[in-house]
Scaffold this motif. Structure first.
Motif, PDB file in Angstrom:
ATOM      1  N   VAL A   1       0.841  -1.200   0.000  1.00 14.12           N
ATOM      2  CA  VAL A   1       0.000   0.000   0.000  1.00 14.12           C
ATOM      3  C   VAL A   1       0.873   1.246   0.000  1.00 14.12           C
ATOM      4  N   GLY A   2       1.946   1.198   0.793  1.00 15.42           N
ATOM      5  CA  GLY A   2       2.877   2.332   0.835  1.00 15.42           C
ATOM      6  C   GLY A   2       3.513   2.592  -0.520  1.00 15.42           C
ATOM      7  N   MET A   3       3.811   1.515  -1.249  1.00 11.51           N
ATOM      8  CA  MET A   3       4.393   1.653  -2.592  1.00 11.51           C
ATOM      9  C   MET A   3       3.407   2.321  -3.550  1.00 11.51           C
ATOM     10  N   VAL A   4       2.123   1.936  -3.425  1.00 10.98           N
ATOM     11  CA  VAL A   4       1.102   2.549  -4.280  1.00 10.98           C
ATOM     12  C   VAL A   4       0.931   4.025  -3.918  1.00 10.98           C
ATOM     13  N   LEU A   5       0.813   4.307  -2.615  1.00  9.36           N
ATOM     14  CA  LEU A   5       0.582   5.688  -2.180  1.00  9.36           C
ATOM     15  C   LEU A   5       1.774   6.596  -2.466  1.00  9.36           C
ATOM     16  N   ALA A   6       2.965   6.011  -2.571  1.00  8.99           N
ATOM     17  CA  ALA A   6       4.137   6.812  -2.949  1.00  8.99           C
ATOM     18  C   ALA A   6       3.998   7.317  -4.387  1.00  8.99           C
ATOM     19  N   ILE A   7       3.262   6.552  -5.219  1.00  3.20           N
ATOM     20  CA  ILE A   7       3.030   6.943  -6.617  1.00  3.20           C
ATOM     21  C   ILE A   7       1.721   7.716  -6.750  1.00  3.20           C
ATOM     22  N   GLU A   8       0.683   7.249  -6.053  1.00  3.95           N
ATOM     23  CA  GLU A   8      -0.651   7.882  -6.112  1.00  3.95           C
ATOM     24  C   GLU A   8      -1.105   8.248  -4.694  1.00  3.95           C
ATOM     25  N   PRO A   9      -0.602   9.338  -4.144  1.00  7.08           N
ATOM     26  CA  PRO A   9      -0.853   9.654  -2.729  1.00  7.08           C
ATOM     27  C   PRO A   9      -2.309   9.945  -2.374  1.00  7.08           C
ATOM     28  N   HIS A  10      -3.148  10.226  -3.380  1.00  9.75           N
ATOM     29  CA  HIS A  10      -4.539  10.580  -3.078  1.00  9.75           C
ATOM     30  C   HIS A  10      -5.521   9.495  -3.515  1.00  9.75           C
ATOM     31  N   SER A  11      -5.048   8.260  -3.668  1.00 11.62           N
ATOM     32  CA  SER A  11      -5.931   7.169  -4.089  1.00 11.62           C
ATOM     33  C   SER A  11      -6.835   6.741  -2.927  1.00 11.62           C
ATOM     34  N   PRO A  12      -8.146   7.017  -3.022  1.00  9.29           N
ATOM     35  CA  PRO A  12      -9.034   6.742  -1.877  1.00  9.29           C
ATOM     36  C   PRO A  12      -9.010   5.283  -1.409  1.00  9.29           C
ATOM     37  N   GLU A  13      -9.083   4.342  -2.360  1.00  9.55           N
ATOM     38  CA  GLU A  13      -9.162   2.928  -1.978  1.00  9.55           C
ATOM     39  C   GLU A  13      -7.902   2.482  -1.243  1.00  9.55           C
ATOM     40  N   ASP A  14      -6.756   3.012  -1.642  1.00 16.99           N
ATOM     41  CA  ASP A  14      -5.505   2.612  -0.978  1.00 16.99           C
ATOM     42  C   ASP A  14      -5.373   3.279   0.387  1.00 16.99           C
ATOM     43  N   ILE A  15      -5.897   4.498   0.500  1.00 28.21           N
ATOM     44  CA  ILE A  15      -5.940   5.165   1.810  1.00 28.21           C
ATOM     45  C   ILE A  15      -6.834   4.358   2.758  1.00 28.21           C
ATOM     46  N   ARG A  16      -7.982   3.915   2.247  1.00 25.95           N
ATOM     47  CA  ARG A  16      -8.871   3.062   3.056  1.00 25.95           C
ATOM     48  C   ARG A  16      -8.170   1.764   3.474  1.00 25.95           C
ATOM     49  N   ASP A  17      -7.524   1.097   2.499  1.00 27.66           N
ATOM     50  CA  ASP A  17      -6.866  -0.179   2.799  1.00 27.66           C
ATOM     51  C   ASP A  17      -5.732  -0.003   3.796  1.00 27.66           C
ATOM     52  N   LYS A  18      -5.029   1.121   3.698  1.00 25.07           N
ATOM     53  CA  LYS A  18      -3.973   1.408   4.676  1.00 25.07           C
ATOM     54  C   LYS A  18      -4.592   1.507   6.076  1.00 25.07           C
ATOM     55  N   GLY A  19      -5.738   2.178   6.188  1.00 21.71           N
ATOM     56  CA  GLY A  19      -6.416   2.274   7.483  1.00 21.71           C
ATOM     57  C   GLY A  19      -6.813   0.912   8.024  1.00 21.71           C
ATOM     58  N   ILE A  20      -7.382   0.070   7.168  1.00 22.81           N
ATOM     59  CA  ILE A  20      -7.810  -1.280   7.579  1.00 22.81           C
ATOM     60  C   ILE A  20      -6.604  -2.098   8.045  1.00 22.81           C
ATOM     61  N   LEU A  21      -5.515  -2.037   7.283  1.00 17.98           N
ATOM     62  CA  LEU A  21      -4.316  -2.811   7.629  1.00 17.98           C
ATOM     63  C   LEU A  21      -3.658  -2.295   8.910  1.00 17.98           C
ATOM     64  N   GLU A  22      -3.639  -0.981   9.083  1.00 19.94           N
ATOM     65  CA  GLU A  22      -3.060  -0.423  10.319  1.00 19.94           C
ATOM     66  C   GLU A  22      -3.870  -0.879  11.532  1.00 19.94           C
ATOM     67  N   GLU A  23      -5.194  -0.988  11.373  1.00 22.55           N
ATOM     68  CA  GLU A  23      -6.025  -1.489  12.483  1.00 22.55           C
ATOM     69  C   GLU A  23      -5.653  -2.935  12.804  1.00 22.55           C
ATOM     70  N   ARG A  24      -5.410  -3.719  11.767  1.00 25.58           N
ATOM     71  CA  ARG A  24      -5.042  -5.124  11.991  1.00 25.58           C
ATOM     72  C   ARG A  24      -3.655  -5.253  12.605  1.00 25.58           C
TER      73      ARG A  24
END
Length: 273
Positions: A212-235
């Motif tokens: 997810v970090g690799m994707v956000l480094a290229i597309e920092p405003h991608s909503p779905e990846d921001i959401r997935d980062k939140g879900i994974l950080e919770e886990r």
């Protein structure tokens, strides 16, 4: 602005991606090296592709006819060398790593297309990778659409609609802009997202987070990846970080179909902390 925790591997990745000196193949191999194969020699795999390309060039001689060259390319890669789409184990994470695809001679539509277009360059064929929904393809100019996952098969509009029907249960109708060329960055994010899903499904949340970090480094405003980062950080038991990303997602996509799910997750995190 969301604060990313510094990850030296992601920093190395994005500096490599942004360096015009490296081509798509080198960037794909770098992705594999960072995530799974730290001791891999990238140049060894560049050499392997060169050998395949040069042996194709020898067999075609000086012929310049593109239809003939594509026919020879298909014969060389799929018949002589035995490459093909991985139908038996499609979701195997290895299918996203170009070194594994080269060694195992099997891959996904996206990785087969990357390898196919690179080998084509050795006989002067400039093929373009197409970000077709659910199934990456390749085109020559505007008149030929090819499917490297299926042995370089030439596709017509009916074939393209059939791919869409399989991927979207008949809910998507073919549009010409589905055949637009896709950028290297989009290809790399497609690979990283595939791997994010694979790692997440096998409970390897640390590696899924890196993807997810690799994707956000290229597309920092991608909503779905921001959401997935939140879900994974919770886990990963990082509630404060999880909340900041999940709230950012709601800000970016207030009408998303999964808003109720995300709100429920936010409530759960707040109750536990």
């Amino acid at each position: 602005m969301l604060q990313e925790k510094f990850d030296p591997m992601i920093a190395e990745w994005i500096s490599f991606v942004n360096n015009p000196k490296f081509n798509l193949v080198e960037k794909c191999l770098k992705l594999a090296q960072i995530l799974e194969y730290p001791n891999m020699d990238i140049n060894k795999y560049i050499t392997k592709i060169s050998r395949i390309g040069l042996s194709l060039k020898e067999s075609t001689g000086s012929v310049k006819n593109p239809t003939y060259l594509i026919s020879m390319l298909n014969e060389h890669v799929f018949e002589n060398l035995g490459y093909g789409g991985d139908r038996e184990d499609y979701y195997n994470p290895k299918n996203n790593f170009l070194n594994e695809v080269i060694d195992r001679k099997a891959g996904l539509p996206v990785t087969m297309s990357i390898l196919y277009t690179e080998i084509a360059k050795f006989v002067g064929l400039e093929l373009k990778i197409v970000g077709f929904p659910s199934h990456v393809l390749v085109k020559y100019n505007e008149e030929m659409v090819l499917d490297p996952y299926n042995d370089g098969r030439l596709l017509d509009v009916d074939d393209l609609q059939e791919i869409l029907d399989q991927g979207f249960d008949g809910d998507v109708t073919f549009e010409p802009d589905f055949l637009d060329e896709i950028s290297s960055e989009k290809i790399l994010t497609r690979l990283a997202r595939n791997l994010k899903n694979s790692y997440g499904q096998s409970y390897n949340y640390e590696k899924a987070l890196r993807c997810v970090g690799m994707v956000l480094a290229i597309e920092p405003h991608s909503p779905e990846d921001i959401r997935d980062k939140g879900i994974l950080e919770e886990r990963m038991k990082n509630p404060d970080v999880a909340l900041s990303y999940l709230n950012k997602y709601l800000e970016l996509s207030p009408n998303a179909e999964d808003v109720d799910f995300v709100l429920e997750l936010i409530r759960d995190i707040k109750m536990k902390s």
